[in-house]
Structures are given as C-alpha cells and as structure tokens.
Enzyme design. Structure first.
Site, PDB file in Angstrom:
ATOM      1  N   GLU A  76      50.617 -58.233  84.332  1.00 15.82           N
ATOM      2  CA  GLU A  76      51.951 -58.824  84.417  1.00 15.82           C
ATOM      3  C   GLU A  76      51.811 -60.047  85.306  1.00 15.82           C
ATOM      4  O   GLU A  76      52.013 -59.988  86.513  1.00 15.82           O
ATOM      5  CB  GLU A  76      52.934 -57.797  84.984  1.00 15.82           C
ATOM      6  CG  GLU A  76      54.387 -58.153  84.723  1.00 15.82           C
ATOM      7  CD  GLU A  76      54.941 -59.094  85.766  1.00 15.82           C
ATOM      8  OE1 GLU A  76      54.598 -60.301  85.719  1.00 15.82           O
ATOM      9  OE2 GLU A  76      55.707 -58.647  86.618  1.00 15.82           O
TER      10      GLU A  76
ATOM     11  N   HIS B  62      64.349 -59.635  86.558  1.00 17.94           N
ATOM     12  CA  HIS B  62      64.210 -60.179  87.910  1.00 17.94           C
ATOM     13  C   HIS B  62      63.730 -61.625  87.887  1.00 17.94           C
ATOM     14  O   HIS B  62      63.859 -62.342  88.877  1.00 17.94           O
ATOM     15  CB  HIS B  62      63.252 -59.320  88.749  1.00 17.94           C
ATOM     16  CG  HIS B  62      61.808 -59.544  88.471  1.00 17.94           C
ATOM     17  ND1 HIS B  62      61.165 -59.005  87.379  1.00 17.94           N
ATOM     18  CD2 HIS B  62      60.871 -60.255  89.134  1.00 17.94           C
ATOM     19  CE1 HIS B  62      59.894 -59.387  87.401  1.00 17.94           C
ATOM     20  NE2 HIS B  62      59.683 -60.137  88.444  1.00 17.94           N
TER      21      HIS B  62
ATOM     22  N   ASP C 299      63.050 -53.387  87.588  1.00 21.07           N
ATOM     23  CA  ASP C 299      63.416 -54.233  86.453  1.00 21.07           C
ATOM     24  C   ASP C 299      63.055 -53.467  85.186  1.00 21.07           C
ATOM     25  O   ASP C 299      61.927 -53.519  84.695  1.00 21.07           O
ATOM     26  CB  ASP C 299      62.651 -55.559  86.529  1.00 21.07           C
ATOM     27  CG  ASP C 299      63.005 -56.509  85.400  1.00 21.07           C
ATOM     28  OD1 ASP C 299      63.657 -56.082  84.420  1.00 21.07           O
ATOM     29  OD2 ASP C 299      62.608 -57.687  85.486  1.00 21.07           O
TER      30      ASP C 299
ATOM     31  N   GLU D  80      52.963 -69.678  90.269  1.00 18.83           N
ATOM     32  CA  GLU D  80      51.976 -68.750  90.837  1.00 18.83           C
ATOM     33  C   GLU D  80      50.589 -68.922  90.239  1.00 18.83           C
ATOM     34  O   GLU D  80      49.590 -68.557  90.851  1.00 18.83           O
ATOM     35  CB  GLU D  80      52.371 -67.275  90.685  1.00 18.83           C
ATOM     36  CG  GLU D  80      53.530 -66.855  91.531  1.00 18.83           C
ATOM     37  CD  GLU D  80      53.708 -65.364  91.540  1.00 18.83           C
ATOM     38  OE1 GLU D  80      52.761 -64.646  91.898  1.00 18.83           O
ATOM     39  OE2 GLU D  80      54.805 -64.911  91.177  1.00 18.83           O
TER      40      GLU D  80
END
Length: 408
Positions: free
Chosen positions: A180, A363, A88, A189
C-alpha cells in the site's frame, strides 16, 4: 479571454511557516512546493526550478536524503498513522478483497509485502494460503508487527524484516508483491520507487503485483462554503471589520495543497488523467517528473476555486504478455469532450480502490490546490493549461507542483 495576472503566491511580506510535525498520515512536505500561474496559453508548459532550490542541492543532497528518510520512517512508528489506515474500511477492504480474489494464485506461493506496517496485509496473504510471506518494514512498528505475527500463530509463515527495502536480503524469488504505497495525490512520499526496486530484484516472470495499475486524475472544482469559512469570516467578526486579516487568512488556508473531502457536486468538469502507471513496467526515472497538458470545459456556471487531484488503483491479475488496457482516458485532449470515456467505467469494482469525489471517502480524501481568489467561471467556458509534478531534488519524497492555466 482573461488577461494574465502573474504569479499567484503568498501575500507580500508573509513568511513561510515551518514544517509541522506529522501525526496523521502523509501531510507534511506539500507546503512551499507549490507554484500557480495564470498566463496566456503556451505551446508547452515552461517549467523551471526556483534558483534557491538549484543552488542548495549540490551541498546537501546526500546527507539530506538520509535525514529525510529517517524522519519519514519515524512517522510510521506512530500508532495513530496505522490506526487511521486500518480504520479506512474502503482501503483495507479493497486490499483484502483483492487478496481473496487472487487466492488461487497466492496459495502455496511466496509473497513480499513492501512497507508492511502492522502486518495486516501479510496476515491476509497468509490466510489466503501463502507458503511464505516476507514482511518488510523500515520503521520501528516492525517490532510490534513481529509480536502480532507471533500472537496469531503465523511465525512459521510470515517473516518480518526490519529495515529499508533497499537494504534487506531475500534469498529467493517471490511470486507476489503487495504494497500500500500510495500517498496523497498518488505520488507524494515516493514509496513506489521501493516497490519497483522489489519488483526488479525479486519478482518472478508472470508474478502478481498488487496493485497492478494506478491512475492520477485532476479536475477544476468549486467550494464556496470552504472559502467562506476560511476567508469571508474575517469580513465581519462580531460586527467588527477584520478584513486586515484577509492576507494572513488566505495564506494560512491556501498556501499549501489541502487534503480534504469534496463530492461530485464540487467538480466543474469531466476529469482528465495526469498520469497512468502500469506497476508491472513503470520505472523509477518515470517518477522523477510528470508533466501533462489539460483542457477542461465547465459544465456549470460557478466560482472556480482551484484544481482537485485524486487517484485510483486496480488489482488485476499477473501479466504474461504486455498488459491489456482495461480502461483508458486521454492524458491530454483538446477536443470538445476530452473525457467522455470517463462516463462508462467497465472496470471490476471489486478490484478497484478509488479516491474519487463520487466514491465513498477514504483517508486520502482529495488533494485540492486553491487559488487565493476565486474566478467567475461561465458554463461551457474552457480552462487550458499544464501541470508538472516533480520530486524535490533534496528529498524525493516531497513534491514540487507547477501549475499554469488560462480561461478562454
């Protein structure tokens, strides 16, 4: 005003499918967490967890979190996940550009990379002149990251620590934290909690957080082509009426938030902010539940297929005093033009990573919440409602999405 039609949920008699193994990044876990309602406007969003969720929590919460974390980190041991992220270019170039932009600050400093994966961001920091980089990774990809560091003759700068961020020991303060951490819809998440923990434990006053700010947006969208391909297809299959398949087709296509790419042409109104996070000051309790009201004014006449979510992050410099607001949208506004300020974005594009429909695709794509049935929307028609994103009680890495709306 349209009358309420009750809850939009899976067709009667259709069971929820089991969780699918995750091979691509950040997909599983959205399903079975979505509730969408069409209702009359209320003074505030009324949110209530489903009874079965409340009953299940006390007896399984601790062990479940451990099990879910183990499965979560095992996903990141898969090479395909890291290949997708590194390829990406929008994502990887944004991080590299940010590191090089802050090269003078990073040079000679101590850096902490939270969730280093293959170690690529740690290596970028070493190339920018970092004195020492602690690269923390819980999954077994850390073993390969150590080899990558050695193969690039950086073992004297980068120390790969294999373990959960919450469990590792670092015996000094750091000047920079890079991570990230963003998931689909920004908060899926729940990795930001680990970054906050790292910040509170190790970041020096005046230190640098990369990224420094994150903003989640939402807007109504139309996507006739997608609906036609997934649903209308069954109306005529080789001349055969297969409309009996429609309930199953809708469930398969729309029962969970869909991660896909749309363009600015699919967006029906100016977006509104769901949540803006200052990475220098956000706290873990703030992430447990995010609630906002919204009011959109349709710019065109089109079928309304649902709501889209996306995010952007900024890589601004260290803060010695309260963080200045470089760009702001109202989190909830009920005037006729709630997001006119969106039309002029004065942020530095070299310090911005955006997943918006009008930007180059990433992505992360966009997260779309489809209705089972599209709604005819008139130009200038108002859409009012509220949304709540909350962490699942038995697994904080998953999201519950509670969405209410009404057309005026």
């Amino acid at each position: 005003m349209q009358q309420p039609e009750g809850q939009i949920d899976a067709p009667p008699g259709m069971p929820h499918p089991p969780l699918r193994p995750r091979r691509r990044r950040r997909r599983s876990g959205f399903r079975a967490a979505l509730r969408v309602y069409e209702a009359q406007p209320q003074p505030q969003v009324q949110v209530k967890l489903e009874p079965e969720e409340e009953e299940a929590v006390p007896q399984m919460r601790v062990t479940s979190n451990i099990d879910y974390d183990k499965a979560y980190f095992e996903c990141y041991a898969h090479i395909g996940v890291h290949e997708e992220m590194i390829k990406d270019r929008v994502r990887t170039d944004a991080y590299k550009n940010a590191i090089m932009h802050h090269k003078k600050f990073i040079k000679g400093k101590v850096v902490l990379d939270v969730g280093c994966g293959t170690g690529i961001l740690s290596i970028f920091c070493a190339e920018a002149g970092a004195k020492r980089v602690y690269a923390v990774e819980a999954s077994n990809i850390a073993l390969k990251a150590k080899s990558v560091v050695t193969d690039n003759n950086l073992s004297n700068v980068i120390m790969v620590l294999h373990g959960r961020l919450e469990d590792v020991e670092i015996n000094e303060k750091v000047d920079v934290i890079i991570s990230e951490w963003m998931g689909y819809m920004l908060l899926y998440e729940s990795m930001l909690g680990s970054v906050i923990t790292a910040r509170d434990r190790w970041l020096r006053p005046g230190g640098l957080m990369l990224p420094s700010k994150a903003t989640l947006y939402m807007a109504p969208f139309t996507h006739t082509k997608r609906y036609h391909e997934s649903v209308d297809f069954w109306l005529n299959v080789y001349g055969i009426d297969m409309s009996a398949m429609l309930p199953l087709a809708k469930q398969y296509a729309f029962e969970e938030p869909s991660v896909e790419t749309i363009t600015g042409e699919n967006v029906l109104a100016w977006p509104q902010v769901v949540k803006c996070l200052n990475c220098y000051s956000v706290t873990i309790p703030e992430l447990v539940s995010v609630t906002t009201r919204f009011k959109f004014k349709s710019m065109v006449r089109a079928p309304l297929h649902g709501f889209a979510f996306w995010f952007d992050v900024e890589f601004t410099g260290p803060v010695l005093s309260p963080m200045p607001v470089s760009f702001q949208l109202p989190t909830s506004s009920f005037d006729d033009h709630p997001v006119d300020s969106q039309r002029k974005d004065w942020r530095n594009p070299t310090l911005l990573l955006s997943t918006a429909p009008e930007h180059p695709p990433t992505h992360w794509q966009q997260t779309l919440i489809y209705f089972y049935e599209p709604i005819d929307l008139e130009k200038d028609q108002l859409i009012e409602g509220g949304v709540r994103l909350s962490q699942r009680q038995n697994n904080a890495r998953f999201l519950n999405i509670h969405l209410e709306y009404v057309l005026v």
